[in-house]
Design an enzyme around this catalytic site. Structure first.
Site, PDB file in Angstrom:
ATOM      1  N   ASP A  84       0.839  -1.191   0.000  1.00 42.38           N
ATOM      2  CA  ASP A  84       0.000   0.000   0.000  1.00 42.38           C
ATOM      3  C   ASP A  84       0.879   1.249   0.000  1.00 42.38           C
ATOM      4  OD1 ASP A  84      -2.157  -1.658   0.094  1.00 42.38           O
ATOM      5  OD2 ASP A  84      -2.597  -1.329   2.213  1.00 42.38           O
ATOM      6  N   LYS A  85       0.352   2.325  -0.540  1.00 40.86           N
ATOM      7  CA  LYS A  85       1.142   3.546  -0.721  1.00 40.86           C
ATOM      8  C   LYS A  85       1.806   4.007   0.570  1.00 40.86           C
ATOM      9  CE  LYS A  85       0.789   8.260  -2.548  1.00 40.86           C
ATOM     10  NZ  LYS A  85      -0.078   9.243  -3.241  1.00 40.86           N
TER      11      LYS A  85
END
Length: 339
Positions: A84-85
């Site tokens: 995830d970012k």
């Protein structure tokens, strides 16, 4: 193996501070890179917070230093799994024709290549109780007094209750096998149905009860909503399936609290697209989540390599108390390797 650190790829976090990505190892079959929070794995825009365009530029500069006529083929480098970012840590970038072998290994389809990925998460528990007391408050604990092979692979029947299952009465190791409900954007088979998708997921974990930390007065003073009246527990996580947001989802379902600084996950999960800067948190100075891809091992008949991935420079504060400089303290490293 001594890490190979190359100069930075640049990325921008919520506050537009430049980030640094280190390439840990360049192997003939793959790269291991250390992704800071704020860098997006998917996407091909030439923006500094997208991974692949910056990686191509960095690799071209690296190889051209020894061979000025070197021509980089971007198709030779594939992201085979994602973070995830706002999660940091180790990523595998496959080289050449190795991408499919890596992808198959994640679903146990490739017997010739073995890949293990372990994460460290930070779980904030109210300081009025221990983690074990917090668990008992649920009133629905399941303990499976069986060997690991049995309790990981027991066949599911319609009467099996999914949830949080501990290996023994110590309430330390176990599995989480809640189903995950997601928007169709998270399932390529159901992009246009407009309905929520439910799929199975399995996560192994080990709570490091003895390594919990009470936030310092300085941490509480700076970020009271994040740290006040909390005790922070590290937890080792290994994925048996690789669903999108699986760790974040399973931690919340199993322990009734989100990972540190992931307090808005349940809202984010059900939004197709958000332009909100504070997508994960409004209580910290960035969207960084207390989750780090900390360990990768890759083995084949011809080689076996393992990597313990440090916290990227600039992401250390959230992990204060668990680090020796930017590496995890020795006791956590030992648990990572042996779990």
């Amino acid at each position: 193996m001594k890490p190979t650190f190359l100069k930075c790829l640049q990325g921008i976090d919520k506050n537009h501070a430049y980030r640094q990505i280190n390439i840990i190892d360049i192997h003939s079959r793959y790269l291991i890179i250390n992704k800071p929070s704020g860098i997006q794995c998917n996407g091909t825009k030439s923006h500094s917070n997208y991974l692949l365009p910056q990686l191509y530029k960095q690799l071209k500069a690296h190889f051209s230093a020894n061979n000025p006529n070197y021509k980089l083929n971007p198709d030779q480098y594939k992201v085979v799994h994602r973070l995830d970012k706002y999660v940091s840590g180790g990523l595998i970038i496959a080289r050449g024709k190795n991408a499919n072998a890596f992808r198959k290994s994640f679903s146990n389809q490739n017997t010739n290549l073995s890949v293990k990925r372990k994460y460290i998460g930070l779980v904030p528990i109210p300081n009025t109780v221990s983690f074990k007391q917090h668990l008992h408050e649920f009133g629905d604990l399941k303990v499976q007094h069986e060997n690991e092979v049995r309790y990981l692979n027991r066949p599911e029947s319609v009467t099996d209750k999914k949830g949080l299952i501990f290996k023994d009465d110590s309430l330390t190791e176990g599995i989480i096998n809640f189903d995950i409900v997601a928007l169709p954007k998270d399932d390529r088979r159901n992009k246009n149905t407009g309905e929520l998708v439910t799929y199975s997921a399995l996560t192994k974990f080990k709570i490091l009860h003895s390594m919990s930390q009470v936030p310092t007065n300085e941490q509480i003073s700076r970020f009271p909503k994040l740290y006040k009246n909390k005790t922070i527990y590290p937890i080792i996580i290994e994925l048996e399936t690789g669903r999108k947001n699986q760790i974040r989802d399973h931690i919340l379902q199993a322990f009734k609290v989100s990972l540190l600084n992931d307090d808005k996950f349940i809202d984010f999960k059900m939004v197709q697209k958000s332009n909100t800067a504070n997508i994960n948190s409004e209580v910290y100075n960035s969207n960084q989540i207390g989750l780090h891809s900390a360990y990768i091992s890759i083995s084949k008949s011809s080689f076996a390599n393992e990597y313990v991935i440090p916290i990227p420079e600039g992401d250390e504060y959230l992990w204060k108390g668990f680090l020796d400089e930017n590496s995890f303290i020795k006791t956590i490293n030992r648990e990572l390797i042996t779990f």
